[in-house]
Design a protein around this motif. Structure first.
Motif, mmCIF file in Angstrom:
data_model
loop_
_atom_site.group_PDB
_atom_site.id
_atom_site.type_symbol
_atom_site.label_atom_id
_atom_site.label_comp_id
_atom_site.label_asym_id
_atom_site.label_seq_id
_atom_site.Cartn_x
_atom_site.Cartn_y
_atom_site.Cartn_z
ATOM 1 N N CYS A 111 -4.371 11.165 -2.193
ATOM 2 C CA CYS A 111 -5.481 11.912 -1.330
ATOM 3 C C CYS A 111 -5.028 13.326 -1.544
ATOM 4 O O CYS A 111 -4.017 13.666 -1.219
ATOM 5 C CB CYS A 111 -5.661 11.358 0.048
ATOM 6 N N LEU A 117 -10.769 6.219 6.051
ATOM 7 C CA LEU A 117 -11.009 5.186 5.054
ATOM 8 C C LEU A 117 -10.273 4.071 5.666
ATOM 9 O O LEU A 117 -10.651 2.929 5.243
ATOM 10 C CB LEU A 117 -10.259 5.617 3.658
ATOM 11 N N LEU A 169 -13.486 7.883 -3.704
ATOM 12 C CA LEU A 169 -13.546 8.324 -2.331
ATOM 13 C C LEU A 169 -13.143 9.553 -1.914
ATOM 14 O O LEU A 169 -12.447 10.419 -2.605
ATOM 15 C CB LEU A 169 -12.200 7.367 -2.078
ATOM 16 N N VAL A 213 -8.433 10.090 -4.273
ATOM 17 C CA VAL A 213 -9.448 10.499 -3.236
ATOM 18 C C VAL A 213 -9.351 12.033 -3.247
ATOM 19 O O VAL A 213 -8.047 12.782 -3.263
ATOM 20 C CB VAL A 213 -8.747 9.982 -1.686
ATOM 21 N N VAL A 236 -2.476 5.003 -3.462
ATOM 22 C CA VAL A 236 -3.750 5.965 -3.059
ATOM 23 C C VAL A 236 -3.119 7.329 -2.904
ATOM 24 O O VAL A 236 -2.377 7.842 -1.981
ATOM 25 C CB VAL A 236 -4.284 5.438 -1.376
ATOM 26 N N ILE A 254 -7.396 9.538 4.331
ATOM 27 C CA ILE A 254 -7.165 8.255 4.566
ATOM 28 C C ILE A 254 -6.979 7.453 5.892
ATOM 29 O O ILE A 254 -7.615 6.627 5.883
ATOM 30 C CB ILE A 254 -5.450 8.170 4.044
ATOM 31 N N TRP A 291 0.826 -1.270 -0.005
ATOM 32 C CA TRP A 291 0.061 -0.063 -0.007
ATOM 33 C C TRP A 291 0.900 1.175 -0.105
ATOM 34 O O TRP A 291 1.764 1.479 0.944
ATOM 35 C CB TRP A 291 -1.037 0.214 1.067
ATOM 36 N N LEU A 324 -11.119 1.940 2.240
ATOM 37 C CA LEU A 324 -10.157 1.844 1.284
ATOM 38 C C LEU A 324 -9.713 0.251 0.982
ATOM 39 O O LEU A 324 -9.720 -0.058 -0.260
ATOM 40 C CB LEU A 324 -9.081 2.609 1.857
#
Length: 263
Positions: A153, A204, A197, A187, A151, A201, A121, A210
């Protein structure tokens, strides 16, 4: 400035030329510098960049490399602070302008500090996505993990930079057979369109959205995390992951998390 001090400073840095400047928004830029032949770095590390001050001396800031370890140039991503001593000057420069580069790369934000696992991740806010663009150009990262979730954001969707570059990573000839492993999860906390989303974070992670969106169940056995972005996000995300049973990687104690503050 004392001549001896000036000579010492010059021995520690080189003057590099801006090859390209891209303005993503009025507050976000990326730029490319020439790279000295002797300059070495590990994906995830940062460089110290400097600009001269009108009143004399220099101002220096740390920027993670976006480019690959093997590229013959250096790419960076920056927020522009209107009254900032460094970034406001940087944003006014054009290709052909010069930036000072400390000869040593620094930092320990590398994927190889994580033990093997199934899922990687890569969690970022804002310009914290920069080191992941470099890390994802390492063939061994694609081989080590079965699934990778990037991810990113931001507050507003206009700040979701590098989407084309991220999509192109899946088809890179050095790891195209592994390209299907990457999921990009944008995000936006202020203007997320339907289906995107829209929470921070840590929230989530806490509510499970997530993991559900990625289709990747999180477990200490299989999940490994890298955190990069503003200090508040890194602190809160680290705290949330600890509540979920994960721990930091230490020099002699492999864990599940490595982190870097974006500034």
């Amino acid at each position: 400035m004392d001549a001896a001090l000036e000579a010492e400073i010059q021995q520690k840095h080189t003057a590099e030329t801006i090859l390209a400047m891209r303005r993503w928004t009025d507050k976000l830029i990326s730029f490319r510098l020439t790279r000295p032949a002797a300059y070495r770095f590990a994906a995830g590390q940062f460089a110290r960049l400097g600009l001269p001050l009108e009143q004399g001396g220099q101002v220096w800031r740390a920027y993670s490399m976006c480019s690959a370890e093997h590229d013959d140039f250096l790419d960076f991503y920056s927020i522009v602070v209107p009254e900032g001593q460094f970034s406001s000057r940087l944003a006014r420069l054009q290709p052909g302008g010069q930036v000072m580069l400390d000869k040593r790369a620094m930092g320990f934000f590398q994927a190889d500090r994580l033990p093997d696992g199934r899922d990687l991740w890569l969690l970022a806010t804002g310009t914290g996505i920069a080191p992941y663009l470099s890390i994802l150009q390492q063939p061994e990262v694609w081989r080590r993990f079965e699934r990778i979730a990037l991810v990113h954001c931001v507050r507003e969707t206009a700040e979701l930079s590098f989407q084309d570059e991220i999509a192109a990573l899946r088809d890179h000839p050095l790891w195209h057979e592994h390209g299907h492993k990457l999921q990009y999860l944008p995000v936006a906390t202020r203007d997320a369109p339907a289906g995107m989303l829209g929470q921070r974070i840590p929230a989530l992670l806490d509510n499970g959205e997530l993991a559900a969106r990625a289709g990747m169940a999180m477990t200490p056995e299989h999940s490994r995390f890298m955190l990069c972005g503003n200090p508040k996000m890194v602190e809160d995300t680290h705290r949330q992951l600890m509540k979920m049973g994960y721990r930091m990687t230490r020099q002699n104690a492999p864990g599940h998390i490595v982190l870097e503050n974006g500034w």
